[in-house]
Design a protein around this motif. Structure first.
Motif, PDB file in Angstrom:
ATOM      1  N   ILE A   1       0.849  -1.202   0.000  1.00  6.91           N
ATOM      2  CA  ILE A   1       0.000   0.000   0.000  1.00  6.91           C
ATOM      3  C   ILE A   1       0.879   1.244   0.000  1.00  6.91           C
ATOM      4  O   ILE A   1       0.640   2.206  -0.735  1.00  6.91           O
ATOM      5  CB  ILE A   1      -0.953  -0.006   1.225  1.00  6.91           C
ATOM      6  CG1 ILE A   1      -1.960  -1.160   1.090  1.00  6.91           C
ATOM      7  CG2 ILE A   1      -1.701   1.324   1.359  1.00  6.91           C
ATOM      8  CD1 ILE A   1      -2.765  -1.452   2.345  1.00  6.91           C
ATOM      9  N   GLU A   2       1.937   1.195   0.817  1.00 11.31           N
ATOM     10  CA  GLU A   2       2.855   2.331   0.916  1.00 11.31           C
ATOM     11  C   GLU A   2       3.467   2.635  -0.458  1.00 11.31           C
ATOM     12  O   GLU A   2       3.540   3.781  -0.893  1.00 11.31           O
ATOM     13  CB  GLU A   2       3.970   1.953   1.912  1.00 11.31           C
ATOM     14  CG  GLU A   2       4.841   3.109   2.346  1.00 11.31           C
ATOM     15  CD  GLU A   2       5.943   2.637   3.304  1.00 11.31           C
ATOM     16  OE1 GLU A   2       6.795   3.475   3.632  1.00 11.31           O
ATOM     17  OE2 GLU A   2       5.960   1.453   3.701  1.00 11.31           O
ATOM     18  N   LYS A   3       3.853   1.552  -1.165  1.00  9.44           N
ATOM     19  CA  LYS A   3       4.461   1.734  -2.486  1.00  9.44           C
ATOM     20  C   LYS A   3       3.456   2.363  -3.456  1.00  9.44           C
ATOM     21  O   LYS A   3       3.778   3.299  -4.194  1.00  9.44           O
ATOM     22  CB  LYS A   3       4.940   0.379  -3.019  1.00  9.44           C
ATOM     23  CG  LYS A   3       5.672   0.467  -4.355  1.00  9.44           C
ATOM     24  CD  LYS A   3       6.086  -0.891  -4.860  1.00  9.44           C
ATOM     25  CE  LYS A   3       6.659  -0.808  -6.257  1.00  9.44           C
ATOM     26  NZ  LYS A   3       5.736  -0.232  -7.242  1.00  9.44           N
ATOM     27  N   LYS A   4       2.205   1.866  -3.402  1.00  6.26           N
ATOM     28  CA  LYS A   4       1.173   2.408  -4.296  1.00  6.26           C
ATOM     29  C   LYS A   4       0.976   3.902  -4.053  1.00  6.26           C
ATOM     30  O   LYS A   4       0.858   4.692  -4.992  1.00  6.26           O
ATOM     31  CB  LYS A   4      -0.157   1.675  -4.079  1.00  6.26           C
ATOM     32  CG  LYS A   4      -0.231   0.322  -4.762  1.00  6.26           C
ATOM     33  CD  LYS A   4      -1.609  -0.304  -4.561  1.00  6.26           C
ATOM     34  CE  LYS A   4      -1.674  -1.667  -5.237  1.00  6.26           C
ATOM     35  NZ  LYS A   4      -2.828  -2.443  -4.794  1.00  6.26           N
ATOM     36  N   ILE A   5       0.943   4.281  -2.768  1.00  5.54           N
ATOM     37  CA  ILE A   5       0.711   5.695  -2.425  1.00  5.54           C
ATOM     38  C   ILE A   5       1.871   6.551  -2.936  1.00  5.54           C
ATOM     39  O   ILE A   5       1.673   7.605  -3.543  1.00  5.54           O
ATOM     40  CB  ILE A   5       0.507   5.852  -0.899  1.00  5.54           C
ATOM     41  CG1 ILE A   5      -0.811   5.182  -0.491  1.00  5.54           C
ATOM     42  CG2 ILE A   5       0.498   7.329  -0.493  1.00  5.54           C
ATOM     43  CD1 ILE A   5      -1.027   5.058   1.003  1.00  5.54           C
ATOM     44  N   LYS A   6       3.101   6.044  -2.717  1.00  7.45           N
ATOM     45  CA  LYS A   6       4.278   6.811  -3.181  1.00  7.45           C
ATOM     46  C   LYS A   6       4.266   6.966  -4.701  1.00  7.45           C
ATOM     47  O   LYS A   6       4.623   8.029  -5.225  1.00  7.45           O
ATOM     48  CB  LYS A   6       5.567   6.114  -2.721  1.00  7.45           C
ATOM     49  CG  LYS A   6       5.854   6.328  -1.234  1.00  7.45           C
ATOM     50  CD  LYS A   6       7.107   5.605  -0.798  1.00  7.45           C
ATOM     51  CE  LYS A   6       7.436   5.918   0.659  1.00  7.45           C
ATOM     52  NZ  LYS A   6       8.432   5.008   1.220  1.00  7.45           N
ATOM     53  N   ASP A   7       3.842   5.895  -5.389  1.00  9.60           N
ATOM     54  CA  ASP A   7       3.785   5.975  -6.853  1.00  9.60           C
ATOM     55  C   ASP A   7       2.806   7.059  -7.309  1.00  9.60           C
ATOM     56  O   ASP A   7       3.095   7.853  -8.206  1.00  9.60           O
ATOM     57  CB  ASP A   7       3.348   4.628  -7.458  1.00  9.60           C
ATOM     58  CG  ASP A   7       4.461   3.583  -7.337  1.00  9.60           C
ATOM     59  OD1 ASP A   7       5.590   3.981  -6.989  1.00  9.60           O
ATOM     60  OD2 ASP A   7       4.196   2.383  -7.587  1.00  9.60           O
ATOM     61  N   VAL A   8       1.619   7.095  -6.690  1.00 11.99           N
ATOM     62  CA  VAL A   8       0.601   8.088  -7.072  1.00 11.99           C
ATOM     63  C   VAL A   8       1.113   9.504  -6.775  1.00 11.99           C
ATOM     64  O   VAL A   8       0.972  10.416  -7.589  1.00 11.99           O
ATOM     65  CB  VAL A   8      -0.738   7.818  -6.326  1.00 11.99           C
ATOM     66  CG1 VAL A   8      -1.738   8.935  -6.601  1.00 11.99           C
ATOM     67  CG2 VAL A   8      -1.322   6.485  -6.775  1.00 11.99           C
ATOM     68  N   LEU A   9       1.758   9.644  -5.604  1.00  8.91           N
ATOM     69  CA  LEU A   9       2.273  10.983  -5.247  1.00  8.91           C
ATOM     70  C   LEU A   9       3.307  11.449  -6.270  1.00  8.91           C
ATOM     71  O   LEU A   9       3.362  12.635  -6.616  1.00  8.91           O
ATOM     72  CB  LEU A   9       2.895  10.956  -3.845  1.00  8.91           C
ATOM     73  CG  LEU A   9       1.888  10.889  -2.677  1.00  8.91           C
ATOM     74  CD1 LEU A   9       2.609  10.589  -1.364  1.00  8.91           C
ATOM     75  CD2 LEU A   9       1.080  12.168  -2.543  1.00  8.91           C
TER      76      LEU A   9
ATOM     77  N   ASN B   1      -1.056  12.921 -10.282  1.00  7.94           N
ATOM     78  CA  ASN B   1      -2.349  12.933 -10.978  1.00  7.94           C
ATOM     79  C   ASN B   1      -3.516  12.755 -10.000  1.00  7.94           C
ATOM     80  O   ASN B   1      -4.516  12.138 -10.315  1.00  7.94           O
ATOM     81  CB  ASN B   1      -2.409  11.864 -12.071  1.00  7.94           C
ATOM     82  CG  ASN B   1      -2.144  10.479 -11.485  1.00  7.94           C
ATOM     83  OD1 ASN B   1      -1.975  10.350 -10.277  1.00  7.94           O
ATOM     84  ND2 ASN B   1      -2.110   9.469 -12.343  1.00  7.94           N
ATOM     85  N   TYR B   2      -3.336  13.289  -8.798  1.00  5.90           N
ATOM     86  CA  TYR B   2      -4.368  13.111  -7.770  1.00  5.90           C
ATOM     87  C   TYR B   2      -5.023  14.441  -7.416  1.00  5.90           C
ATOM     88  O   TYR B   2      -5.809  14.548  -6.485  1.00  5.90           O
ATOM     89  CB  TYR B   2      -3.729  12.517  -6.495  1.00  5.90           C
ATOM     90  CG  TYR B   2      -2.552  13.317  -6.007  1.00  5.90           C
ATOM     91  CD1 TYR B   2      -2.735  14.393  -5.130  1.00  5.90           C
ATOM     92  CD2 TYR B   2      -1.262  13.039  -6.456  1.00  5.90           C
ATOM     93  CE1 TYR B   2      -1.663  15.153  -4.711  1.00  5.90           C
ATOM     94  CE2 TYR B   2      -0.191  13.792  -6.048  1.00  5.90           C
ATOM     95  CZ  TYR B   2      -0.388  14.849  -5.159  1.00  5.90           C
ATOM     96  OH  TYR B   2       0.680  15.619  -4.756  1.00  5.90           O
ATOM     97  N   LYS B   3      -4.697  15.461  -8.243  1.00  6.14           N
ATOM     98  CA  LYS B   3      -5.080  16.828  -7.850  1.00  6.14           C
ATOM     99  C   LYS B   3      -6.594  17.034  -7.705  1.00  6.14           C
ATOM    100  O   LYS B   3      -7.033  17.789  -6.853  1.00  6.14           O
ATOM    101  CB  LYS B   3      -4.533  17.843  -8.886  1.00  6.14           C
ATOM    102  CG  LYS B   3      -3.008  17.955  -8.869  1.00  6.14           C
ATOM    103  CD  LYS B   3      -2.504  18.610  -7.597  1.00  6.14           C
ATOM    104  CE  LYS B   3      -1.021  18.920  -7.654  1.00  6.14           C
ATOM    105  NZ  LYS B   3      -0.220  18.143  -6.699  1.00  6.14           N
TER     106      LYS B   3
END
Length: 526
Positions: free
Chosen positions: A385-393, A397-399
């Motif tokens: 989960i941590e890796k997924k969050i870091k990738d999105v950050l 593209n989460y603006k």
């Protein structure tokens, strides 16, 4: 040579029924070549490695030809070690399951009196080690003068262990019109001499070329499990390793169907493949697996034969295969294109001997791994989960979610919000409701009511047979059996009980339809 089925070989129908029951879909090379020749009555010298399915190659035709009479011994099988004697005897009793043939293993380290008693009662087939066979011959408790088959297994091992003279003495106490089968991985001159001296001139020589079997590119591990924990062990392994793409092997077609059903109900993205499925269905499943819209494929050895898929990260032996060659073919499905693959095998203590044979055959080391604990699984998921969050950050593209987050910020602490969102992902990722760290937790038991009792002349044995045949649950999984006059209660783990309720209810036992229900509290039935 391709696509020969066991039905083409001329075996006894009851033997074919047992082979089907054991889940073997088609004969290995040594089986396809030896069985017809043995059935013709010829002597056979078979040169083949351990683990190519030799026991069935000589066992199926021998058990097809002899008549159960229990008066005189029909066949003697000589093996170098007690372990092998036990193993061969176990396999022969599975092959003879539907024919009333009496088997007896005899070896040192076991009270000889008990063996003498059994021999006096009458036995059809004896499997034994040279020393113990000679002991019985000297005591005149074993008579080989009327045998139909003399089978010498692993002849070169006998030579290495210094048993060749003993073997000759055993052969000399047999009648000359018997059929002799000799199997050996190598053919040193002494074995050749033995064969030419004691076997018929027209003996067939069958050699199975030794495949050069490479497993270098695959890391191999095994997990020691209890049979009842096989399914949860697999789920734990999948949840910790998160293979990008895995083929999971089962020994039987029924095993494939049951495992697929179990995994799908836990939310895994999985489908199965075996010989009973139509060509279109198989191709369709394979296409999905190739284009990665399917994570896991559960298959039998035969169905997997045509699979050529790049990027299979794991091969998992949910059941060990029937022979070591199949093991090598299975794990060869991973580690393609210069990538390293991983092979896992789930092994019960009973199957450990087979694992050792595989190591010897492949000249490789299979390392032990511990079954993941719940903590290991949580740890793996957190990292993911941590890796997924870091990738999105990092992708930025989460603006468009920022306004929602800002709104939540007014009412809650943002660390709590982030943790809540992580919990949502986590719950979605975890398919299994793991409660206990150690896998060997005692399951809740459930009490089942059967509408059949002493009046119907039911015995525990008949009931077990009924349950195992209708529900494919193994007898050892069933607890207390309490047979009353008109009905019966049994106690089983919840998981097992649910299967029995689903599959055994309404089936016939001795011509009567049996109703199986969840027992009400003890008081209400009395």
């Amino acid at each position: 040579m391709k696509n020969i089925s066991f039905n083409d070989l001329g075996l006894h129908s009851k033997i074919l029924q047992a082979i089907d029951n054991m889940g073997f879909e088609e004969p290995s090379q040594i089986q396809a070549e030896s069985i017809p020749v043995i059935l013709e009555g010829k002597d056979v010298i078979g040169q083949a490695q351990t683990g190519t399915g030799k026991t069935l190659a000589f066992g199926a035709p021998m058990l097809s030809k002899i008549e159960p009479r229990c008066k005189n011994i029909s066949s003697i099988i000589v093996t170098p070690t007690r372990e092998l004697a036990i193993q061969v005897n176990d396999e022969l009793s599975r092959i003879a399951k539907f024919r009333k043939i009496a088997l007896l293993p005899i070896y040192g380290g076991q009270p000889i009196e008990r063996q003498i008693k059994s021999l006096r009662r009458g036995v059809d087939v004896v499997v034994g080690t040279p020393g113990r066979i000679l002991d019985h011959l000297h005591r005149r408790t074993l008579d080989l003068s009327g045998i139909e088959f003399l089978i010498i297994d692993e002849a070169d091992e006998m030579l290495d262990m210094g048993f060749i003279e003993d073997i000759e003495n055993i052969i000399k106490s047999c009648n000359s019109d018997r059929q002799t089968l000799l199997f050996s991985a190598t053919m040193p001159s002494q074995i050749k001499r033995l064969a030419s001296k004691y076997m018929k001139n027209d003996a067939a020589y069958i050699e199975i070329a030794k495949n050069t079997l490479t497993v270098e590119k695959t890391k191999q591990y095994y997990y020691e499990i209890k049979n009842k924990d096989r399914f949860e062990s697999l789920c734990r392994i999948l949840d910790v390793d998160e293979p990008s793409s895995a083929i999971i092997f089962c020994r039987t077609k029924r095993g494939v169907d049951e495992l697929v059903e179990g995994l799908q109900s836990r939310g895994y993205n999985v489908e199965g493949m075996h010989g009973d499925m139509g060509q279109n269905q198989r191709l369709n499943t394979l296409r999905k697996f190739k284009d990665a819209s399917l994570d896991f494929l559960v298959a039998t050895d035969v169905a997997a034969r045509g699979i050529d898929v790049e990027n299979v990260s794991h091969v998992i032996n949910y059941d060990l295969p029937q022979d070591t060659e199949s093991y090598v073919h299975r794990i060869g499905r991973t580690g393609r294109a210069n990538k390293e693959g991983i092979a896992y095998s789930l092994v019960t203590p009973k199957e450990y001997i087979l694992l050792k044979q595989i190591e010897k055959f492949t000249k490789s080391k299979i390392k032990r791994k511990e079954i993941p604990t719940v903590d290991d699984i949580f740890e793996a998921k957190y990292k993911n989960i941590e890796k997924k969050i870091k990738d999105v950050l990092s992708e930025d593209n989460y603006k468009n979610f920022v306004p929602v987050a800002t709104e939540l910020d007014e009412e809650y602490n943002l660390v709590d919000v982030a943790a809540a969102l992580m919990k949502i992902i986590f719950d979605k990722e975890l398919s299994f409701n793991y409660k206990e760290n150690s896998i060997n937790v005692e399951e809740e038991n459930m009490r089942l009511f059967f509408s059949i009792g002493r009046m119907d002349s039911i015995t525990p044995r008949k009931l077990l047979k009924f349950i195992t045949e209708t529900s494919s649950i193994e007898a050892y999984e069933i607890g207390d059996i309490d047979i009353l006059n008109k009905f019966t209660f049994i106690s089983v783990p919840e998981r097992v009980g649910n299967v029995i309720l689903k599959k055994s209810n309404g089936k016939r036992l001795q011509g009567r339809r049996v109703s199986v229900e969840l027992a009400k509290s003890k008081k209400s039935h009395h």
